[in-house]
Design an enzyme around this catalytic site. Structure first.
Site, mmCIF file in Angstrom:
data_model
loop_
_atom_site.group_PDB
_atom_site.id
_atom_site.type_symbol
_atom_site.label_atom_id
_atom_site.label_comp_id
_atom_site.label_asym_id
_atom_site.label_seq_id
_atom_site.Cartn_x
_atom_site.Cartn_y
_atom_site.Cartn_z
ATOM 1 N N HIS A 1 -12.006 11.726 1.806
ATOM 2 C CA HIS A 1 -12.140 10.101 2.029
ATOM 3 C C HIS A 1 -11.925 10.307 3.803
ATOM 4 C CE1 HIS A 1 -11.233 6.237 1.905
ATOM 5 N NE2 HIS A 1 -10.184 6.188 2.406
ATOM 6 N N PHE B 1 0.885 -1.218 -0.012
ATOM 7 C CA PHE B 1 -0.169 -0.041 -0.040
ATOM 8 C C PHE B 1 0.857 1.330 -0.022
ATOM 9 C CE2 PHE B 1 -4.488 0.967 1.166
ATOM 10 C CZ PHE B 1 -5.257 -0.069 0.406
ATOM 11 N N ARG C 1 -2.523 10.486 6.539
ATOM 12 C CA ARG C 1 -2.672 9.159 6.757
ATOM 13 C C ARG C 1 -2.013 8.266 5.738
ATOM 14 N NH1 ARG C 1 -6.480 4.804 6.412
ATOM 15 N NH2 ARG C 1 -7.964 6.000 5.017
ATOM 16 N N HIS D 1 -8.558 10.955 -1.251
ATOM 17 C CA HIS D 1 -7.929 9.923 -1.917
ATOM 18 C C HIS D 1 -7.948 10.047 -3.133
ATOM 19 C CE1 HIS D 1 -7.524 5.735 -2.808
ATOM 20 N NE2 HIS D 1 -7.513 5.623 -1.464
ATOM 21 N N GLN E 1 -8.082 14.361 3.963
ATOM 22 C CA GLN E 1 -7.458 13.455 2.995
ATOM 23 C C GLN E 1 -8.315 13.352 1.840
ATOM 24 O OE1 GLN E 1 -6.586 8.908 3.569
ATOM 25 N NE2 GLN E 1 -4.479 10.060 3.356
ATOM 26 N N LEU F 1 -15.462 5.093 -3.647
ATOM 27 C CA LEU F 1 -14.034 4.681 -3.254
ATOM 28 C C LEU F 1 -13.512 3.608 -4.440
ATOM 29 C CD1 LEU F 1 -11.344 5.776 -1.698
ATOM 30 C CD2 LEU F 1 -11.572 3.472 -0.690
ATOM 31 N N ARG G 1 -0.984 9.321 -0.495
ATOM 32 C CA ARG G 1 -1.880 9.809 -1.048
ATOM 33 C C ARG G 1 -2.195 11.417 -1.500
ATOM 34 N NH1 ARG G 1 -6.340 6.307 2.822
ATOM 35 N NH2 ARG G 1 -5.706 4.442 1.565
ATOM 36 N N GLU H 1 -7.025 1.663 -2.990
ATOM 37 C CA GLU H 1 -5.326 1.623 -3.118
ATOM 38 C C GLU H 1 -4.931 0.349 -3.630
ATOM 39 O OE1 GLU H 1 -3.975 4.470 -0.668
ATOM 40 O OE2 GLU H 1 -1.821 3.668 -0.455
HETATM 41 C C1 LIG Z 1 -14.734 3.073 1.106
HETATM 42 C C2 LIG Z 1 -13.647 3.092 2.209
HETATM 43 C C3 LIG Z 1 -12.478 2.006 2.171
HETATM 44 C C4 LIG Z 1 -11.743 2.224 3.341
HETATM 45 N N1 LIG Z 1 -10.844 1.324 3.202
HETATM 46 C C5 LIG Z 1 -9.963 1.366 4.109
HETATM 47 C C6 LIG Z 1 -8.906 0.552 4.436
HETATM 48 O O1 LIG Z 1 -8.814 -0.611 3.545
HETATM 49 N N2 LIG Z 1 -8.055 0.422 5.402
HETATM 50 C C7 LIG Z 1 -7.808 1.280 6.583
HETATM 51 O O2 LIG Z 1 -7.096 1.278 7.345
HETATM 52 N N3 LIG Z 1 -8.779 2.176 6.236
HETATM 53 C C8 LIG Z 1 -9.876 2.270 5.470
HETATM 54 N N4 LIG Z 1 -10.880 3.253 5.156
HETATM 55 C C9 LIG Z 1 -11.152 4.427 6.525
HETATM 56 C C10 LIG Z 1 -11.834 3.660 7.766
HETATM 57 O O3 LIG Z 1 -12.524 2.741 6.997
HETATM 58 C C11 LIG Z 1 -12.231 4.419 8.543
HETATM 59 O O4 LIG Z 1 -11.286 5.398 8.988
HETATM 60 C C12 LIG Z 1 -12.714 3.729 9.908
HETATM 61 O O5 LIG Z 1 -13.167 2.732 9.540
HETATM 62 C C13 LIG Z 1 -13.672 4.645 10.844
HETATM 63 O O6 LIG Z 1 -13.764 3.770 11.797
HETATM 64 P P1 LIG Z 1 -14.329 4.321 13.067
HETATM 65 O O7 LIG Z 1 -14.736 3.263 14.283
HETATM 66 O O8 LIG Z 1 -13.549 5.484 13.661
HETATM 67 O O9 LIG Z 1 -15.837 5.145 12.895
HETATM 68 P P2 LIG Z 1 -17.073 4.061 12.077
HETATM 69 O O10 LIG Z 1 -16.702 2.884 11.351
HETATM 70 O O11 LIG Z 1 -17.312 5.087 10.808
HETATM 71 O O12 LIG Z 1 -18.111 4.237 13.200
HETATM 72 C C14 LIG Z 1 -18.688 5.462 13.530
HETATM 73 C C15 LIG Z 1 -19.806 5.064 14.315
HETATM 74 O O13 LIG Z 1 -20.286 6.168 14.971
HETATM 75 C C16 LIG Z 1 -21.868 6.165 14.934
HETATM 76 N N5 LIG Z 1 -22.259 7.590 14.936
HETATM 77 C C17 LIG Z 1 -21.718 8.681 14.343
HETATM 78 N N6 LIG Z 1 -22.385 9.702 15.095
HETATM 79 C C18 LIG Z 1 -23.157 9.309 16.044
HETATM 80 C C19 LIG Z 1 -24.095 10.177 16.679
HETATM 81 N N7 LIG Z 1 -24.204 11.121 16.769
HETATM 82 N N8 LIG Z 1 -24.774 9.213 17.641
HETATM 83 C C20 LIG Z 1 -24.556 7.786 17.940
HETATM 84 N N9 LIG Z 1 -23.807 7.049 17.019
HETATM 85 C C21 LIG Z 1 -22.976 7.888 16.183
HETATM 86 C C22 LIG Z 1 -22.078 5.619 13.725
HETATM 87 O O14 LIG Z 1 -23.240 5.085 13.387
HETATM 88 C C23 LIG Z 1 -21.064 4.209 13.522
HETATM 89 O O15 LIG Z 1 -21.632 3.363 14.403
HETATM 90 C C24 LIG Z 1 -11.769 3.241 4.268
HETATM 91 C C25 LIG Z 1 -12.923 4.167 4.032
HETATM 92 C C26 LIG Z 1 -13.748 4.309 3.252
HETATM 93 C C27 LIG Z 1 -14.716 5.199 3.093
#
Ligand SMILES: Cc1cc2nc3c(=O)[nH]c(=O)nc-3n(C[C@H](O)[C@H](O)[C@H](O)COP(=O)(O)OP(=O)(O)OC[C@H]3O[C@@H](n4cnc5c(N)ncnc54)[C@H](O)[C@@H]3O)c2cc1C
Length: 604
Positions: free
Chosen positions: A380, A121, A415, A236, A234, A250, A309, A253
């Site tokens: 992203h 990556f 990142r 992407h 970021q 998306l 990126r 990568e």
């Molecule tokens: C298409 C895509 C592909 C990606 N691929 C990769 C990858 O291969 N490798 C990598 O390292 N990263 C990747 N990323 C980035 C990574 O997926 C995210 O940064 C990461 O999943 C964020 O996780 P999190 O647990 O912080 O939040 P999230 O998984 O977004 O969870 C947030 C949670 O908070 C809840 N929430 C939000 N606001 C509130 C509120 N006010 N009240 C109650 N609940 C709330 C939501 O419902 C959800 O349950 C990718 C991102 C995208 C968009």
């Protein structure tokens, strides 16, 4: 007085993505009664979309890898604005977090001798991303969810938290409502872990899910916590650009990690023409060497498509701006060309990138095993967020913790791909552990009834207005403004216009009107989201104006160079002032300890 249901827990985790689930597992394992509150259905959090993999220096594919190289890569990728303690903990602990996930049942892709397979990556010196095809997030969520549910963690799903409640400056609980029926609830707790993800819905073109409205950042800010480095958004390099209905989705990568190359309309691999000085020695200078690297030749250097990126996104923008782009305003990403090298290329591509194959087939009628994709930058991820202590993940508000994308520090100015999923596991665990410890040491907090009533009244205000705008109109205007004026390429004049525009939008957001009743009312949800989007948009714009240099995800056309003396030495911190206004300050970086500085030097 408005009524509401009440609950009580030791620790409340807001968010059920990777960070939230991992935090809840840890806090519950420490004996704390733990509740998860999440906006969407359990299993549907944004993390489920993650594709390429999670970065951890397990050295399964290349035995030269180690936590030291991962640490140095993360610091260099973040252009040395990272919280070094977080980068150190992340690099050291990520391998154990991945192995733990495996022990809990995650089914990773395998090496020939049965170990967890790791892929290339951008910005990672060695193949480092543990993955499950291009559906790694789904496997991560499924595994953590199974583990959490079996551990007996309570979950209140499809609920939105609208306010954090304080008792004399420390956490006392939060106010939330269930999205299905519109009923309010209050939970009393001494420790809250914010794991609410990012802010991408402030922009028009984004890979992010509907949940990404900056709720956690705004909740923390309103409760007195500090936000840090919000200018570092970021973009992407590879989102879909065509057809218009799917613009921004998306393209992982992982496509480039598997040998995909970027070409302009003349068929030229333009990335070879612009290799930054600090990556020159580790980047291939010809196509043949780049391909050998992808095939695992340890003597070869990375192809330039796997540069960081921020850099790849700007190179694509330049091709488009200079008239060398694809028909729909992007460039070409081609993986089909590997059929020149591999006999079974179509089968190989479908096996390694199944989601990408289906995504393009179904959404754009393109067979990526036979023809190139059209791609362009998409909003992203946000590197900035809630400022936390590197060891405990606690903010400056006692009892308020943050982990995952909502928190700042690990990634600095940019990142590296794959570093988010391992961030969720490492810092989700630490946040859960320290939240449980903190909660045990507290006396029960008091809920301030007046704050609850003010919160409910404010949430219901859009129903009370006799006139006012549709909240969607304001959200669309905001997305246009941020995309046009605080996007990939920024200049002072436009950002000042954005700040003015935001003042007007804030007034409009505070005067929206919604029709209907509280049940299943997406217009009402959007009216509530708007206040949060305004906070994060203003914070991004203020920080982007202040940082008069270009670094990582933040590019200023009027200050295209880095200014090491002024801005290479500080983070930008946002705090709510006593008068309610947003206040910005420069926070000097702590000097890297000698032993970590040496690790950086040795791995340059
Ligand atoms: C298409 C895509 C592909 C990606 N691929 C990769 C990858 O291969 N490798 C990598 O390292 N990263 C990747 N990323 C980035 C990574 O997926 C995210 O940064 C990461 O999943 C964020 O996780 P999190 O647990 O912080 O939040 P999230 O998984 O977004 O969870 C947030 C949670 O908070 C809840 N929430 C939000 N606001 C509130 C509120 N006010 N009240 C109650 N609940 C709330 C939501 O419902 C959800 O349950 C990718 C991102 C995208 C968009």
């Amino acid at each position: 007085m408005a009524g509401y249901a009440s609950h009580e827990y030791d620790v409340v985790v807001i968010g059920a993505g990777g960070a939230g689930l991992r935090a809840a597992i840890e806090s519950s394992a420490a004996g704390a009664r733990t509740l998860i509150i999440c906006k969407s259905l359990l299993g549907k959090a944004h993390t489920v979309m993650a594709e390429g993999g999670m970065a951890a220096a397990m050295a399964n594919v290349d035995d030269r890898d180690s936590w030291k190289v991962h640490f140095a890569d993360t610091m260099r990728g973040g252009q040395y604005l990272n919280n070094f303690r977080m980068a150190e903990l992340h690099a050291k602990q990520a391998p154990d977090r991945v192995r733990e996930l495996e022990a809990w049942g995650a089914v990773f892709d395998r090496t020939a001798d049965g170990r967890i397979l790791q892929r290339n990556f951008g910005g990672h010196r060695y193949p480092r991303l543990a993955h499950v095809g291009d559906r790694t997030g789904l496997e991560l969520i499924r595994t953590l969810q199974d583990q959490g549910v079996h551990q007996g963690i309570d979950v209140q799903m499809e609920c939105t938290v609208v306010d954090l409640l304080l008792d004399g400056g420390r956490v006392a609980g939060c106010l939330y409502y269930d999205r299905e029926r519109g009923q309010f609830r209050v939970v009393r707790t001494s420790a809250i872990v914010l794991a609410t993800g990012g802010v991408g819905r402030a922009y028009k073109i984004t890979s992010n899910s509907w949940e990404y409205t900056g709720d956690g950042q705004a909740l923390a800010y309103r409760a007195g916590a500090e936000l840090m480095d919000m200018e570092f958004v970021q973009f992407h390099p590879t989102g879909m650009v065509w057809p218009p209905s799917v613009r921004g989705i998306l393209v992982t990568e992982g496509v480039r990690g598997e040998g995909g190359v970027l070409r302009n309309k003349d068929g030229k691999r333009f990335m070879f023409a612009d290799i930054p000085e600090n990556y020159r020695s580790s980047t291939a200078d010809n196509e043949e060497e780049g391909w050998r690297y992808v095939c695992g030749d340890k003597s070869a250097r990375r192809p330039p498509e796997l540069l960081t990126r921020d850099h790849v996104a700007r190179c694509i923008m330049r091709e488009v701006r200079d008239g060398r782009g694809s028909p729909h305003g992007g460039v070409f990403l081609d993986i089909s060309w590997i059929k020149e090298k591999l006999k079974d290329a179509p089968t190989h591509i479908k096996k390694k990138l199944p989601s990408m194959y289906h995504q393009f087939k179904q959404l754009a009628d393109i067979d990526i095993t036979q023809e190139p994709m059209e791609v362009g930058p998409t909003t992203h991820y946000i590197m900035g967020g809630v400022r936390v202590d590197g060891d405990t993940q606690m903010t400056n508000v006692p009892g308020l913790f943050a982990a995952g994308e909502v928190a700042a520090g690990l990634h600095g100015a940019n990142r590296l791909g794959g570093n988010s999923l391992s961030d969720l596991l490492v810092f989700g665990k630490l946040a859960g552990e320290h939240a449980a410890k903190f909660a045990k040491a507290q006396t029960a907090p008091k809920i301030d009834e007046e704050s609850v009533q003010v919160g409910i009244k404010s949430a219901l205000a859009p129903f009370e207005r006799t006139s006012g705008e549709n909240p969607y109109a304001v959200q669309f205007a905001l997305q246009d403004l941020m995309q046009d004026k605080v996007g990939i390429v920024r200049v002072e004049k436009e950002m000042k216009e954005a700040l003015d525009g935001l003042q007007g939008l804030k007034r409009r957001a505070a005067a929206t009107k919604v029709e209907g009743n509280r049940e299943f009312n997406p217009g009402w949800h959007t009216a509530i989201d708007l206040a949060n989007l305004m906070v994060v948009s203003e914070a991004i714009t203020l920080c982007a104006l202040e940082r008069k240099e270009s670094r990582g995800g933040h590019y200023r056309d009027d200050h295209p160079k880095k200014d090491e003396a002024t801005f290479g030495t500080c983070n930008l911190v946002i705090k709510r002032g006593a008068d309610g206004s947003m206040q910005l300050s420069r926070r000097p970086l702590t000097k890297l300890p000698a032993e970590l500085q040496q690790v950086v030097e040795e791995n340059k």
